[in-house]
Design a protein around this motif. Sequence first.
Motif, PDB file in Angstrom:
ATOM      1  N   ASP A 175      -4.600   7.592  -9.659  1.00  0.00           N
ATOM      2  CA  ASP A 175      -5.639   7.051  -8.845  1.00  0.00           C
ATOM      3  C   ASP A 175      -5.834   5.698  -8.694  1.00  0.00           C
ATOM      4  N   LEU A 176      -4.668   4.835  -8.791  1.00  0.00           N
ATOM      5  CA  LEU A 176      -4.744   3.394  -8.590  1.00  0.00           C
ATOM      6  C   LEU A 176      -5.029   3.085  -7.260  1.00  0.00           C
ATOM      7  N   VAL A 221       0.935  -1.315  -0.028  1.00  0.00           N
ATOM      8  CA  VAL A 221       0.025   0.058   0.098  1.00  0.00           C
ATOM      9  C   VAL A 221       0.826   1.341   0.000  1.00  0.00           C
ATOM     10  N   ALA A 222       1.878   1.254   0.686  1.00  0.00           N
ATOM     11  CA  ALA A 222       2.726   2.329   1.011  1.00  0.00           C
ATOM     12  C   ALA A 222       3.454   2.900  -0.471  1.00  0.00           C
ATOM     13  N   PHE A 223       3.849   1.812  -1.278  1.00  0.00           N
ATOM     14  CA  PHE A 223       4.302   2.165  -2.557  1.00  0.00           C
ATOM     15  C   PHE A 223       3.495   2.556  -3.448  1.00  0.00           C
ATOM     16  N   LEU A 224       2.303   1.882  -3.553  1.00  0.00           N
ATOM     17  CA  LEU A 224       1.110   2.515  -4.286  1.00  0.00           C
ATOM     18  C   LEU A 224       0.863   3.845  -4.149  1.00  0.00           C
ATOM     19  N   PRO A 284      17.168  -0.480  -1.053  1.00  0.00           N
ATOM     20  CA  PRO A 284      16.506  -0.020  -2.319  1.00  0.00           C
ATOM     21  C   PRO A 284      16.225   1.404  -2.411  1.00  0.00           C
ATOM     22  N   ASN A 285      16.407   1.967  -3.640  1.00  0.00           N
ATOM     23  CA  ASN A 285      16.299   3.431  -3.791  1.00  0.00           C
ATOM     24  C   ASN A 285      15.029   3.947  -4.137  1.00  0.00           C
ATOM     25  N   ASP A 286      13.928   3.181  -3.940  1.00  0.00           N
ATOM     26  CA  ASP A 286      12.696   4.042  -3.904  1.00  0.00           C
ATOM     27  C   ASP A 286      12.304   4.437  -2.568  1.00  0.00           C
ATOM     28  N   VAL A 287      11.249   5.275  -2.622  1.00  0.00           N
ATOM     29  CA  VAL A 287      11.027   6.186  -1.218  1.00  0.00           C
ATOM     30  C   VAL A 287      10.680   5.099  -0.350  1.00  0.00           C
ATOM     31  N   THR A 288       9.752   4.281  -0.663  1.00  0.00           N
ATOM     32  CA  THR A 288       8.913   3.390   0.385  1.00  0.00           C
ATOM     33  C   THR A 288       9.902   2.426   0.825  1.00  0.00           C
ATOM     34  N   ASN A 289      10.370   1.609  -0.021  1.00  0.00           N
ATOM     35  CA  ASN A 289      11.116   0.511   0.290  1.00  0.00           C
ATOM     36  C   ASN A 289      12.442   0.801   1.153  1.00  0.00           C
ATOM     37  N   GLY A 290      13.127   1.996   0.508  1.00  0.00           N
ATOM     38  CA  GLY A 290      14.206   2.661   1.119  1.00  0.00           C
ATOM     39  C   GLY A 290      13.953   3.078   2.641  1.00  0.00           C
ATOM     40  N   GLY A 291      12.869   3.552   2.711  1.00  0.00           N
ATOM     41  CA  GLY A 291      12.302   3.988   4.204  1.00  0.00           C
ATOM     42  C   GLY A 291      12.394   3.063   4.944  1.00  0.00           C
TER      43      GLY A 291
END
Length: 287
Positions: free
Chosen positions: A114-115, A101-104, A148-155
């Motif tokens: 609006d996925l 959910v966080a990544f989406l 990981p370099n994406d915001v959610t997985n990196g966080g």
Amino acid sequence: MKKSKLFGGLVLTASLFLAACGNGGTTADSSASESSSTVAAEPTTVKIGLVSESAVEIWEAVAERLEDENIDLEIVKFTDYNQPNIALDNGELDLNAFQHVAFLENYNANNDADLTPIGFTFVSPLGIYSDKYADYSEIQDGDTIAIPNDVTNGGRALLLLQAIDLITLDNATGTTPTVNDIIENPKNLNIEELDAAQLPRSLEDAGAAVINTNFAVDAGLVPTEDALYLDTDNIQEVLDIYKNVVAARAEDVDNEVYKKVVAAYQTEETKALIAETTANTDIPAWD
């Protein structure tokens, strides 16, 4: 900007798919009898985007079950996390199933999209792995730790590093801290941000890497055996925003065919396949 709408209830009830049929008959004379024939409806094609090999194996079994519903589930495999939402957003896909959910929500916020989630799948742990050390306490001063370099997985990776006392984060950062939010780094670790798909390869050079389960499994790692630590070791602290979902465009949230796809996934058969393909690592999240 639009934000994704979190759904309140995800208990999906499968309904019978009615096949269209046509009856025809002609009477040539008084001795001719009425005849009828049934014409099978064309299957409804649904394209779903996936990322990992383990996910493909699970969804291939779902596709077989959907044949009885006259639904042709077409699997489209991607090699990274960047493309499946773009493909869904622009109509190349009908559904995707690769993200939490966080990544989406982050994708929606950054792309005015609006996925929307239409069903939970599983919780996948994030783990720290090393080819050099048998325990995370052995990590040395100045080591490189790849995340990981994406915001959610990196966080989430940074929160994992904090959980094992390698770093300390600013409490005000919430669920999506960045490397700039590190306030204590007693081992002077070099935090290197890489594309999630490249993280298993980084183990050759890095002291350790925080790797998503799907990429770890695809690289031959067994998370429950090879990870130095999994953030689901304390499942109570894994937030709902890290539950993975099947996603659709907002206008399709009530699509009955897509609901049947989710229902065909959320079964005991799928639970068994999740356990088999991820070595009992991923945890079904729809109950």
